[in-house]
Motif scaffolding. Structure first.
Motif, mmCIF file in Angstrom:
data_model
loop_
_atom_site.group_PDB
_atom_site.id
_atom_site.type_symbol
_atom_site.label_atom_id
_atom_site.label_comp_id
_atom_site.label_asym_id
_atom_site.label_seq_id
_atom_site.Cartn_x
_atom_site.Cartn_y
_atom_site.Cartn_z
ATOM 1 N N ALA A 64 15.424 17.208 20.313
ATOM 2 C CA ALA A 64 16.185 16.725 19.166
ATOM 3 C C ALA A 64 17.585 17.324 19.132
ATOM 4 N N ALA A 65 17.675 18.620 19.381
ATOM 5 C CA ALA A 65 18.989 19.285 19.359
ATOM 6 C C ALA A 65 19.901 18.729 20.434
ATOM 7 N N SER A 66 19.341 18.478 21.617
ATOM 8 C CA SER A 66 20.145 17.932 22.702
ATOM 9 C C SER A 66 20.603 16.514 22.378
ATOM 10 N N PHE A 67 19.713 15.725 21.761
ATOM 11 C CA PHE A 67 20.081 14.357 21.370
ATOM 12 C C PHE A 67 21.206 14.364 20.347
ATOM 13 N N VAL A 68 21.089 15.208 19.333
ATOM 14 C CA VAL A 68 22.115 15.277 18.288
ATOM 15 C C VAL A 68 23.460 15.675 18.882
ATOM 16 N N GLU A 69 23.446 16.664 19.765
ATOM 17 C CA GLU A 69 24.696 17.121 20.377
ATOM 18 C C GLU A 69 25.331 16.018 21.216
ATOM 19 N N GLN A 70 24.521 15.360 22.042
ATOM 20 C CA GLN A 70 25.063 14.320 22.912
ATOM 21 C C GLN A 70 25.473 13.069 22.128
ATOM 22 N N ALA A 71 24.730 12.762 21.070
ATOM 23 C CA ALA A 71 25.091 11.605 20.234
ATOM 24 C C ALA A 71 26.437 11.841 19.565
ATOM 25 N N ALA A 72 26.642 13.053 19.050
ATOM 26 C CA ALA A 72 27.917 13.382 18.410
ATOM 27 C C ALA A 72 29.052 13.328 19.430
ATOM 28 N N ASP A 73 28.795 13.838 20.629
ATOM 29 C CA ASP A 73 29.814 13.806 21.683
ATOM 30 C C ASP A 73 30.179 12.375 22.061
ATOM 31 N N ALA A 74 29.211 11.459 21.918
ATOM 32 C CA ALA A 74 29.443 10.055 22.261
ATOM 33 C C ALA A 74 30.104 9.287 21.119
ATOM 34 N N GLY A 75 30.361 9.969 20.016
ATOM 35 C CA GLY A 75 31.026 9.318 18.891
ATOM 36 C C GLY A 75 30.100 8.618 17.929
ATOM 37 N N LEU A 76 28.787 8.863 18.052
ATOM 38 C CA LEU A 76 27.833 8.256 17.124
ATOM 39 C C LEU A 76 27.745 9.100 15.856
ATOM 40 N N ASP A 77 27.498 8.451 14.752
ATOM 41 C CA ASP A 77 27.329 9.150 13.483
ATOM 42 C C ASP A 77 25.890 9.626 13.366
ATOM 43 N N VAL A 78 25.699 10.942 13.273
ATOM 44 C CA VAL A 78 24.361 11.496 13.088
ATOM 45 C C VAL A 78 24.085 11.525 11.587
ATOM 46 N N ALA A 79 23.321 10.543 11.114
ATOM 47 C CA ALA A 79 23.114 10.352 9.677
ATOM 48 C C ALA A 79 22.374 11.517 9.040
ATOM 49 N N PHE A 80 21.340 12.005 9.723
ATOM 50 C CA PHE A 80 20.643 13.196 9.236
ATOM 51 C C PHE A 80 19.711 13.731 10.313
ATOM 52 N N GLU A 81 19.280 14.960 10.100
ATOM 53 C CA GLU A 81 18.293 15.610 10.957
ATOM 54 C C GLU A 81 17.197 16.164 10.069
ATOM 55 N N ALA A 82 15.969 16.152 10.568
ATOM 56 C CA ALA A 82 14.856 16.681 9.780
ATOM 57 C C ALA A 82 13.820 17.308 10.703
ATOM 58 N N THR A 83 13.098 18.273 10.161
ATOM 59 C CA THR A 83 11.987 18.901 10.865
ATOM 60 C C THR A 83 10.743 18.779 9.991
#
Length: 394
Positions: A196-215
């Motif tokens: 999940a952390a890797s996805f969030v980091e790479q998504a942000a780097d790609a210019g995608l809006d990370v709407a939220f994260e949850a555990t």
């Protein structure tokens, strides 16, 4: 790489894991043990496999054991390794760290010379210092959290794509379907949180809006809080990185709450039980990131037939990776002309284009695959099984 200094200072994570090790781990088994694995030059060479044979992930243990045993049988039919018979010794880790530590110590005591197991990263991680101290190299077929190789232990090799590589496939798919807002949910286990952390980091780097994260907490029945958050935020794609028990419930409950985006799951959820848990009508929007299973691999018909004859059932996820883990380790020992740790590690590092189901294998400096080999799979509504949807090559 210098292998003489492999018993290096651990980080706190490995030190904590090592505190669980039984006192027998550092002084028996392994290369010097009398369990028949390596000490007897005329006896069998024993490979150990930790996998889940009990608990919620037990189906994967059977796939892994049967894939590995098929490779063992083929190698023995061809003369064995260094002229000696190869044997597989399995122990249950139940995808549980404490159980895995006990199983690893048992394998060391039994005299294995190599480890070819590891499904859940959270259970595999605490076994690393046990096998390292015993001088036992590892080719891990399924577990793929980046933390497995971040310590740089010389005997640890992964033949499944890493979390970073799987997250990259998830981001690629999000971009491919035109998703501009994404979310990530994990279950706090090593594999899931890492992915999940890797996805969030790479998504942000790609210019995608990370709407939220949850555990979420695994093992619960009510995930309505996160389901409601999904429905309120309406990201165009959610990436669930945990396992299928919770994933199936979240898919159902989020749909009931009004979430209408793509529900992407990581490889820990790619199992027919996901659809069974989610229920009819709740998987139309579900896709997954996964390495190819035998039925997706062109030209695998004969292998599938051989596996089915051995196991009495068709192969499933991680059967081919486990088959290849045995072959890779056996080839390294053959190339080294020895079961000594340093010699085998050097031979593993020296493999160049060794043919596997995932393609020609050459390890990177960090002992991972040069390419993850992840594809996108979707659920067949007739069977509930995940099938190939997109190889991400277009």
């Amino acid at each position: 790489m210098s292998h003489g200094t492999r018993r290096r200072t651990r980080t706190l994570q490995l030190a904590a894991a090592a505190s669980l090790i039984l006192v027998t781990a550092g002084c028996s088994g392994g290369l010097g043990g009398d369990g028949g694995g390596g000490g007897d030059a005329d006896g069998p060479i024993s490979f150990g496999m930790l996998a889940p044979f009990s608990g919620s992930e037990s189906a994967f243990g059977a796939y892994m054991e049967n894939g590995a045993q098929l490779a063992v049988d083929e190698i023995n039919a061809d003369g064995g390794v260094l002229g000696r018979e190869l044997q597989l010794v399995v122990e249950d880790d139940a995808c549980d760290a404490t159980t895995a530590v006990a199983g690893a110590n048992k394998l060391v005591t039994d005299g294995i010379v190599a480890s070819v197991g590891g499904y859940c990263s959270g259970a595999t991680l605490p076994t690393l210092p046990i096998f390292d101290e015993a001088g036992i190299p590892m080719v891990i077929p399924a577990a793929n959290a980046n933390s497995l190789v971040e310590e740089g232990l010389p005997g640890v090799f992964l033949i499944n794509g890493t979390g970073t590589q799987q997250a990259a496939a998830a981001v690629q798919y999000a971009e491919q379907i035109g998703a501009t807002s994404v979310a990530a949910i994990d279950d706090a286990t090593a594999y899931s949180a890492d992915l999940a952390a890797s996805f969030v980091e790479q998504a942000a780097d790609a210019g995608l809006d990370v709407a939220f994260e949850a555990t979420v907490t695994p093992g619960e029945n009510d995930y309505s809080a996160v389901a409601t958050q999904l429905a309120d935020e309406q990201p165009q794609l959610i990436y669930w990185t945990g396992y299928y028990q919770e994933g199936g419930l979240i898919a159902r409950q989020s749909s009931d709450a009004g979430f209408a985006g793509a529900f992407l799951v990581g490889d820990g959820s790619v199992d027919a039980k996901f659809a069974e848990i989610a229920g009819d009508g709740y998987t139309d929007n579900v896709v997954g990131t996964f390495t190819q299973t035998p039925d997706m691999i062109e030209g695998a018909d004969d292998w599938i037939a051989d596996y089915t004859e051995l196991a009495g059932a068709a192969p499933g996820p991680y059967s081919t990776q486990s088959y290849d883990a045995v072959r890779v380790m056996a080839q390294a020992i053959e190339d080294a002309g020895s079961t000594e740790f340093d010699d085998v590690v050097a031979a593993l590092e020296g493999l160049d284009g060794f043919e596997t189901f995932a393609g020609p294998l050459t390890f990177t400096e960090s002992h991972t695959l040069s390419g993850g080999g992840f594809v996108i799979v979707s659920i067949d509504p007739a069977t509930g099984a995940f099938v190939l949807k997109d190889d991400l090559q277009g």
